[in-house]
Design a protein around this motif. Structure first.
Motif, mmCIF file in Angstrom:
data_model
loop_
_atom_site.group_PDB
_atom_site.id
_atom_site.type_symbol
_atom_site.label_atom_id
_atom_site.label_comp_id
_atom_site.label_asym_id
_atom_site.label_seq_id
_atom_site.Cartn_x
_atom_site.Cartn_y
_atom_site.Cartn_z
ATOM 1 N N ASP A 182 35.980 35.063 36.240
ATOM 2 C CA ASP A 182 37.006 35.959 35.710
ATOM 3 C C ASP A 182 37.263 37.090 36.687
ATOM 4 O O ASP A 182 36.352 37.533 37.408
ATOM 5 N N PRO A 183 38.490 37.576 36.738
ATOM 6 C CA PRO A 183 38.775 38.685 37.667
ATOM 7 C C PRO A 183 37.968 39.915 37.294
ATOM 8 O O PRO A 183 37.836 40.258 36.107
ATOM 9 N N ALA A 184 37.375 40.531 38.298
ATOM 10 C CA ALA A 184 36.599 41.754 38.083
ATOM 11 C C ALA A 184 37.290 42.889 38.815
ATOM 12 O O ALA A 184 38.162 42.676 39.672
ATOM 13 N N ALA A 185 36.890 44.099 38.467
ATOM 14 C CA ALA A 185 37.478 45.267 39.120
ATOM 15 C C ALA A 185 37.148 45.249 40.610
ATOM 16 O O ALA A 185 36.004 45.031 41.001
ATOM 17 N N VAL A 186 38.164 45.432 41.418
ATOM 18 C CA VAL A 186 37.994 45.458 42.867
ATOM 19 C C VAL A 186 38.551 46.776 43.383
ATOM 20 O O VAL A 186 39.665 47.166 43.027
ATOM 21 N N ALA A 187 37.757 47.467 44.193
ATOM 22 C CA ALA A 187 38.204 48.737 44.750
ATOM 23 C C ALA A 187 39.331 48.487 45.738
ATOM 24 O O ALA A 187 39.162 47.758 46.723
ATOM 25 N N THR A 188 40.479 49.059 45.474
ATOM 26 C CA THR A 188 41.631 48.924 46.368
ATOM 27 C C THR A 188 42.191 50.319 46.652
ATOM 28 O O THR A 188 41.982 51.256 45.862
ATOM 29 N N PRO A 189 42.890 50.488 47.762
ATOM 30 C CA PRO A 189 43.491 51.794 48.064
ATOM 31 C C PRO A 189 44.454 52.217 46.965
ATOM 32 O O PRO A 189 44.996 51.391 46.222
ATOM 33 N N ASP A 190 44.662 53.520 46.875
ATOM 34 C CA ASP A 190 45.566 54.059 45.860
ATOM 35 C C ASP A 190 46.940 53.419 45.975
ATOM 36 O O ASP A 190 47.488 53.267 47.067
ATOM 37 N N GLY A 191 47.486 53.050 44.825
ATOM 38 C CA GLY A 191 48.817 52.465 44.790
ATOM 39 C C GLY A 191 48.837 50.963 44.949
ATOM 40 O O GLY A 191 49.892 50.352 44.822
ATOM 41 N N LEU A 192 47.684 50.357 45.210
ATOM 42 C CA LEU A 192 47.616 48.907 45.370
ATOM 43 C C LEU A 192 46.745 48.312 44.278
ATOM 44 O O LEU A 192 45.733 48.893 43.882
ATOM 45 N N GLU A 193 47.141 47.145 43.817
ATOM 46 C CA GLU A 193 46.375 46.477 42.771
ATOM 47 C C GLU A 193 46.463 44.973 42.975
ATOM 48 O O GLU A 193 47.534 44.435 43.224
ATOM 49 N N LEU A 194 45.302 44.326 42.899
ATOM 50 C CA LEU A 194 45.290 42.872 43.030
ATOM 51 C C LEU A 194 45.830 42.227 41.766
ATOM 52 O O LEU A 194 45.563 42.697 40.652
ATOM 53 N N MET A 195 46.553 41.128 41.926
ATOM 54 C CA MET A 195 46.949 40.334 40.781
ATOM 55 C C MET A 195 45.751 39.508 40.314
ATOM 56 O O MET A 195 44.828 39.241 41.102
ATOM 57 N N PRO A 196 45.711 39.113 39.039
ATOM 58 C CA PRO A 196 44.528 38.423 38.519
ATOM 59 C C PRO A 196 44.097 37.208 39.325
ATOM 60 O O PRO A 196 42.908 36.998 39.561
#
Length: 720
Positions: free
Chosen positions: A223-237
């Motif tokens: 299952d997708p877990a929280a991933v640290a990404t730079p501000d303003g960016l978000e991974l899709m599931p």
């Protein structure tokens, strides 16, 4: 190096001769004579093997001589221009010959095998020209062994053949960390598995297992877990699932998602959670700049360096090294020695021909990494479906360490043993297919993750033009900017009076816009050096790169729509498709209604027509091309509305797949600024369209803003 005034005699020695006129010196006259002979033979019928060999050698030498001429600083610019013009003439005859006998087109590919006969002829042509042959990857070294690796006792080998550049900063890194501690467990994973299947031939059945198909070509992902990404960016599931698998310890992936699903971000963040640094990314030249940009975007805490040419500007201490296939042969030695812990191979189907030099270099690097550490991160990225030409995946599976040239290795062999079956059992094939997929095959289509991604979006693809094209465009930008400065200075002097040093005054932003407006009002598409001519020049320079990317897309996902504004850009793209054996239809403004409909029908109905090359103005409205879901925008529009209309030829009612438009942008030119202006003025800050058909309220005068940017930059540089 050049040895003018000498020529090989028939006994292998050298004979002194009179110096030839300068235009008869060197390799180019040899190439001109050879290519005319091959063209004449092609006019008489299908080329014989000897003529095909000559054709390939001439193509190789044209590339080598072009690179040598560009790098030669001992001669003047006029000489370089003349030499390049002569080489273009040879290349033109090569293209005509390929049109007469299309079976030689594959010989032009970077992965085409160079036979021993071709190597011998190449050396003979160099010697006849009085030149020392340049080293060719795979030339036999002392000991008789071709390939990227060197024998330990190879010190007596020809010095010129073994010379490869090592960037100074890489030497500094190696001196700072001279001892790379080996992982002694790495050998354990490679020990052969002995069992009841040891005597069976298994690779053929494994390939057949995929040819027969199956319900899924995707391993079970967490299952997708929280991933640290730079501000303003978000991974899709769907992206986060691959990163979660890497965090859980999975280390080999054949990531075969369709283009547009964010494979680059997945690979970069998988490397981050696996701490797979230094990380090497081997990529096609057309996406090299895009890879560097994505690395800085998604993993800004890890320095990235891009290898160009001989690598003089490489940052040897960077965490991420990006190199393109075409120059990998020059850098394979030092890359193998810097302690890589991860490797990503983009468009991995490029290595399907194991006899090609680029495939051998990539496999060699993967082997060196695995010999040193137990479980490096190795990722092969490709959008090619697994069910087509599955034997082409032999090299990719070998890259990932699942098989060698003859048999399955370690984990795969154990998984096959655990099935309790043999190839004589019908049930072996679905079980074997599952065993391979579970090793790390990830295949998602747009339609599978439609809920994760916008129904329609624009993705920017920054590309680097070659040095000559970039220099030419920057010179044109400066000429236009300086003309604007002269008009600005004249207007300011008229306002303030004679004798005022206008160059020392602060920039008058209002006057800048006024001058840009005068230039815009006086310019038209047929005038000389103006903003329209500048953008057309950029379009021509991008044409080949944009067509190359469209060709890759067509190989990966099927039909692609290619849009351009200018006829010469369309012509250049169509020439690229023809050279690569890709069928296309052409939709242009000068066609009759009947001819245009025939071109559209060919694209929509004929499965072998892979690309529709369309005029942005002529085909931007009124056509239904929804058989495709990928669009390449080779040239920028002046308004977002025109861009949206082109995309809407594909994104129409009845389209059941998300649509991706790939906007090709020339880095380090005004093209980048124009793209920013279009997006900011149209409210497309994220470059993601929401699927609405609402038009932008008013067309934005992007030409004016582009001229303002050029003039402002020139004035600020003058003041500095």
């Amino acid at each position: 190096m050049a040895r003018r005034g000498q020529q090989r005699d028939g006994r292998g020695g050298t004979a002194t001769r009179e110096r030839r006129p300068r235009d008869e010196e060197g390799i180019i006259p040899q190439l001109a004579r050879a290519v005319r002979e091959v063209e004449a033979a092609a006019r008489r019928g299908r080329l014989r093997p000897s003529a095909r060999t000559t054709f390939q050698v001439v193509a190789l030498l044209v590339r080598e001589e072009r690179a040598r001429v560009k790098a030669d600083t001992t001669e003047g610019e006029a000489w370089r221009t003349e030499q390049l013009k002569r080489l273009d003439g040879v290349a033109t005859i090569l293209a005509k010959t390929a049109a007469l006998d299309t079976s030689v087109i594959p010989l032009l590919g970077d992965d085409a095998e160079v036979t021993e006969d071709a190597r011998i002829l190449r050396r003979e042509m160099y010697e006849a020209a009085g030149l020392e042959p340049l080293p060719l990857p795979g030339d036999r070294r002392r000991g008789g062994r071709p390939g990227p690796a060197r024998d330990a006792d190879d010190g007596a080998a020809d010095e010129e053949e073994d010379r490869r550049p090592v960037p100074p900063s890489v030497v500094a890194r190696q001196l700072a960390n001279p001892f790379l501690e080996p992982d002694h467990e790495a050998a354990e994973r490679r020990r052969p598995v002995v069992g009841r299947l040891s005597s069976w031939e298994l690779l053929g059945p494994l390939f057949r297992a995929f040819e027969e198909g199956g319900a899924s070509s995707c391993m079970d992902l967490p299952d997708p877990a929280a991933v640290a990404t730079p501000d303003g960016l978000e991974l899709m599931p769907h992206q986060a699932r691959v990163v979660a698998a890497a965090r859980a310890g999975h280390r080999e992936f054949l990531l075969a998602d369709e283009p547009g699903l964010g494979k680059t971000a997945q690979a970069l963040l998988a490397a981050q959670v696996a701490d797979a640094y230094p990380l090497l990314a081997v990529v096609p030249n057309v996406v090299k700049t895009s890879w560097a940009r994505e690395a800085r975007l998604w993993t800004p805490q890890h320095a990235v360096t891009v290898v160009h040419g001989d690598g003089e500007d490489v940052d040897g201490f960077a965490d991420i090294v990006v190199v393109n296939y075409d120059i990998l042969d020059r850098h394979v030695d030092w890359l193998a020695d810097i302690g890589l812990r991860g490797m990503v191979v983009d468009e991995a189907h490029f290595i399907k021909n194991k006899t090609s030099q680029r495939s051998q270099h990539v496999l060699h690097l993967a082997e060196r990494i695995r010999a040193r550490i137990m479980r490096p991160l190795v990722m092969a990225l490709t959008g090619t479906p697994l069910i087509n030409d599955v034997e082409d995946f032999h090299a990719i599976w070998e890259l990932l360490g699942w098989i060698d040239d003859k048999k399955p290795l370690g984990p795969l062999m154990r998984a096959l043993e655990d099935t309790g079956l043999t190839p004589a059992d019908r049930a072996f094939y679905p079980a074997a297919r599952t065993a391979v997929i579970d090793l790390g095959i990830v295949r998602r289509r747009k339609v599978d993750v439609a809920a994760d991604i916008p129904a329609r979006r624009v993705a920017d693809l920054p590309v680097e033009l070659d040095d000559d094209a970039t220099r030419d465009i920057r010179d044109a930008e400066r000429r236009l900017a300086r003309r604007l400065v002269r008009r600005y200075d004249a207007a300011l002097a008229a306002r303030l009076g004679e004798g005022v040093d206008v160059a020392g005054l602060p920039v008058d932003r209002g006057l800048v816009r006024q001058v840009a407006g005068w230039e815009r009002e006086g310019a038209d598409e047929t005038a000389g050096e103006n903003v329209f001519a500048l953008m057309r020049r950029i379009g021509r320079a991008k044409a080949g790169l944009a067509a190359d990317y469209a060709a890759q897309l067509s190989h990966n996902v099927g039909k692609v729509v290619f849009f351009a504004k200018h006829v010469d850009v369309m012509d250049a793209a169509e020439q690229t498709f023809a050279r690569r054996g890709i069928r296309y239809s052409s939709v242009r403004g000068d066609q009759t209604r009947t001819a245009r409909q025939e071109a559209v029908d060919a694209f929509v109905q004929d499965p072998d027509v892979a690309v529709a090359v369309c005029s942005l103005t002529a085909a931007g409205v009124g056509l239904n091309l929804q058989v495709a879901s990928d669009v390449v925008l080779a040239e920028l529009s002046w308004t977002a509305a025109e861009q949206t209309q082109a995309i809407d030829r594909v994104h129409r009612i009845g389209q059941d797949r998300p649509v991706t438009a790939w906007r090709v942008i020339a880095s380090q030119t005004v093209d980048t600024r124009v793209a920013e202006l279009i997006d900011s003025k149209a409210g497309l800050a994220a470059r993601a369209l929401d699927g609405s058909d609402a038009e932008v309220a008013a067309a934005v005068d992007v030409q004016l803003e582009a001229l303002v940017s050029l003039l402002t930059r020139e004035l600020e540089e003058r003041a500095a």
